[in-house]
Design an enzyme around this catalytic site. Structure first.
Site, PDB file in Angstrom:
ATOM      1  N   LYS A 102     105.023  53.171  49.107  1.00 11.22           N
ATOM      2  CA  LYS A 102     105.444  52.978  50.490  1.00 11.22           C
ATOM      3  C   LYS A 102     105.433  54.326  51.208  1.00 11.22           C
ATOM      4  O   LYS A 102     105.978  55.311  50.711  1.00 11.22           O
ATOM      5  CB  LYS A 102     106.864  52.373  50.507  1.00 11.22           C
ATOM      6  CG  LYS A 102     107.369  51.987  51.875  1.00 11.22           C
ATOM      7  CD  LYS A 102     108.761  51.357  51.755  1.00 11.22           C
ATOM      8  CE  LYS A 102     109.315  50.976  53.122  1.00 11.22           C
ATOM      9  NZ  LYS A 102     110.680  50.431  53.005  1.00 11.22           N
ATOM     10  N   HIS A 104     106.545  54.829  54.427  1.00 11.84           N
ATOM     11  CA  HIS A 104     107.492  54.904  55.532  1.00 11.84           C
ATOM     12  C   HIS A 104     108.879  54.551  55.001  1.00 11.84           C
ATOM     13  O   HIS A 104     109.026  54.179  53.840  1.00 11.84           O
ATOM     14  CB  HIS A 104     107.089  53.953  56.660  1.00 11.84           C
ATOM     15  CG  HIS A 104     107.040  52.509  56.244  1.00 11.84           C
ATOM     16  ND1 HIS A 104     105.978  51.974  55.549  1.00 11.84           N
ATOM     17  CD2 HIS A 104     107.933  51.498  56.396  1.00 11.84           C
ATOM     18  CE1 HIS A 104     106.211  50.689  55.306  1.00 11.84           C
ATOM     19  NE2 HIS A 104     107.386  50.379  55.802  1.00 11.84           N
TER      20      HIS A 104
END
Length: 218
Positions: A102, A104
């Site tokens: 991921k 963010h």
């Protein structure tokens, strides 16, 4: 009953352990089948986590994190962590991987307690057919730091040699990575449970023992 016998009855009652004539992914014709997809409810997960906790306790395994490979290992690691605390007062972190990192929010490849230098990890899985999951997650864990995988726990060891080897997936994991794989039960435990009347299925014993003689490992 022992916790192993209770687990075998639990598998039977849940429709996870069934008997008949099954064609496995390997192409082999087997007289029994283990379908862990039939664990579907909160009650199932609560009990299942308890059996993983019993196995960890029985073998005196120590760790900082219970790691569940995505996706099937995710609920298993969480339920095992909860059960270890509720049954034995052992409070460990839990963690699972994302299929893609991921970029963010909190970011990263892992959810839960992050593995780091010195972390002792137990990998929690349902079954081990080829060892593919282990081969996929080990590089991820090792990239996070100097992580030590102290053991792997699976629900059932079929004690069955691979298609291209005289070793089972469990034996191959130890040979390749030095990781000991413990199972809540083995196929030998299941056969004995049938013989002892813990569950029904004596009419399938001969076929199971023949299959074991043909494909089994010690």
């Amino acid at each position: 009953m022992t916790y192993k016998e209770e687990f075998i009855r639990f598998m039977s009652d849940s429709g996870v352990l069934t008997f008949g004539d099954f064609t496995l992914k390997s192409g082999r014709k087997a007289p029994y089948f283990i379908n862990t997809g039939n664990y579907k409810t909160g009650a199932h997960l609560a009990r299942l986590g308890g059996f993983y906790a019993d196995c960890i306790k029985e073998h005196g395994l120590e760790a900082d994190i219970l790691f569940g490979p995505a996706y099937k290992g995710i609920p298993l690691s969480v339920s095992a962590a909860v059960a270890l605390f509720n049954k034995y007062g052992i409070d460990l972190g839990y963690c699972f991987d994302r299929k893609e990192a991921k970029d963010h929010g909190e970011g990263g490849l892992f959810v839960g307690q992050q593995p780091q230098d010195g972390s002792r990890v137990i990998i929690i899985e349902d079954v081990m057919t080829s060892g593919k999951a282990l081969r996929e997650v080990l590089p991820k864990l090792q990239a996070a730091g100097d992580v030590k995988v102290t053991a792997m726990i699976i629900s059932v060891d079929r004690m069955e040699k691979a298609l291209d080897s005289e070793l089972s997936a469990v034996q191959q994991a130890y040979k390749d990575f030095g990781i000991t794989v413990h199972s809540i039960v083995t196929i030998n435990d299941i056969i004995k449970a049938i013989e002892d009347g813990v569950i029904e299925g004596k009419e399938h014993l001969e076929a199971m023992q023949s299959y074991r003689a043909q494909y089994g490992v010690n």
